[in-house]
Design an enzyme around this catalytic site. Structure first.
Site, PDB file in Angstrom:
ATOM      1  CE  LYS A  68      -0.497  -4.883   0.512  1.00 37.84           C
ATOM      2  NZ  LYS A  68      -0.601  -4.834  -0.959  1.00 37.84           N
ATOM      3  CB  ALA A  78      -2.937 -11.520   7.522  1.00 33.61           C
ATOM      4  CG  ASP A  89     -14.460  -5.914  -7.898  1.00 34.50           C
ATOM      5  OD1 ASP A  89     -13.385  -6.172  -7.297  1.00 34.50           O
ATOM      6  OD2 ASP A  89     -15.569  -5.914  -7.324  1.00 34.50           O
ATOM      7  CB  VAL A  90      -8.558  -7.040  -8.775  1.00 33.57           C
ATOM      8  CG1 VAL A  90      -7.961  -6.041  -9.752  1.00 33.57           C
ATOM      9  CG2 VAL A  90      -8.586  -6.487  -7.352  1.00 33.57           C
ATOM     10  CB  SER A 122      -7.269   5.723 -10.803  1.00 36.75           C
ATOM     11  OG  SER A 122      -7.712   5.258  -9.543  1.00 36.75           O
ATOM     12  CE1 TYR A 152      -2.508  -2.921   2.990  1.00 38.80           C
ATOM     13  CE2 TYR A 152      -0.617  -2.638   4.448  1.00 38.80           C
ATOM     14  CZ  TYR A 152      -1.219  -2.471   3.212  1.00 38.80           C
ATOM     15  OH  TYR A 152      -0.535  -1.862   2.193  1.00 38.80           O
ATOM     16  CB  ILE A 175       4.100   5.724   0.281  1.00 43.59           C
ATOM     17  CG1 ILE A 175       5.109   4.572   0.296  1.00 43.59           C
ATOM     18  CG2 ILE A 175       4.242   6.565  -0.988  1.00 43.59           C
ATOM     19  CD1 ILE A 175       6.564   4.984   0.279  1.00 43.59           C
TER      20      ILE A 175
END
Length: 252
Positions: free
Chosen positions: A163, A161, A67-68, A20, A159, A192
């Site tokens: 990735k 860890a 919700d993944v 989104s 974060y 980004i």
């Protein structure tokens, strides 16, 4: 994207998680512009999800609140797409969160939220889709990683860890699914220009661009174009790769 180029995507069916806003939205719009029927998931921001569809009249874009972190919800979403379209050609695992802080300052919830969404969420959606791709004996899976997965950053242990786990997941799954004709790759963005990175960009200021060889912050479209390439027929002989789209990001 030049619609005159035969990317092999026209008529394909895609699922993009976290579609989104930011990078996810750019991916959804780029794939839809190439003729794909795209279903994207979102968690809480209905207005943002509606805005994606409103901004792309005539494109085949569907929003599903998922919700993944919930494997049952992921499976239900996949089955809904299969019932409607009969197949899934592409999965882009983009949903992710950050909870940056120094290690000693991290709360249990900060660690749990990042690992549950970034890692378990990727497992959940991929696990729901793989049986369908296996039966088709074709498909592509693209995981959105991060430069943090390989280049450490202060205040990002949780974060980074998550990735790093995505990079390892990508390589192992590529080995597992190659005999079934399924390509698995990852795109690792640098810094980004998104809402998620705003705090980091504002705190670091010029220190960020000083570490980027191309001396600019990336745009969501930079990542979307890389995803488009890996999704297209031009990347049919690429699997198990982590494509860094970071402007030449380096650590001091």
């Amino acid at each position: 994207m030049n619609s005159n180029i035969d990317s092999g995507l026209n008529g394909g069916i895609a699922i993009v998680t976290g579609g989104s806003r930011g990078i996810g939205r750019a991916i959804v719009e780029t794939l839809a512009a190439s003729g794909m029927d795209v279903t994207f998931t979102f968690l809480g921001n209905q207005a943002a999800a509606d805005a994606v569809i409103a901004a792309n009249p005539g494109k085949k874009i569907t929003a599903e609140k998922v919700d993944v972190r919930d494997s049952t919800a992921c499976a239900a979403c996949v089955e809904k797409v299969i019932e409607r379209a009969g197949k899934i050609d592409l999965l882009v695992n983009n949903a992710g969160v950050i909870r940056d802080n120094l290690l000693a300052m991290l709360e249990d919830a900060d660690v749990q939220a990042v690992l549950d969404t970034n890692v378990t969420g990727t497992f959940n959606m991929t696990r729901a889709i793989v049986p369908h791709m296996v039966s088709q004996r074709r498909g592509k899976i693209i995981n959105i990683s991060s430069v943090a997965g390989e280049k450490g950053g202060r205040g990002q242990t949780n974060y980074a860890a998550s990735k790093g786990a995505i990079n390892a997941f990508t390589k192992s799954l590529a080995v597992e699914l190659a005999p079934r004709g399924i390509n698995v790759n990852a795109v690792a963005p640098g810094v980004i220009e998104t809402d998620m990175s705003r705090t980091v960009r504002e705190l670091a200021g010029d220190q960020v661009t000083a570490r980027i060889l191309l001396k600019r912050i990336g745009k969501p479209a930079d990542i979307a174009h890389a995803v488009w390439f890996l999704s297209s027929r031009f990347a049919d002989y690429i699997t198990g790769e982590i494509l860094h789209v970071d402007g030449g990001f380096k650590m001091d």
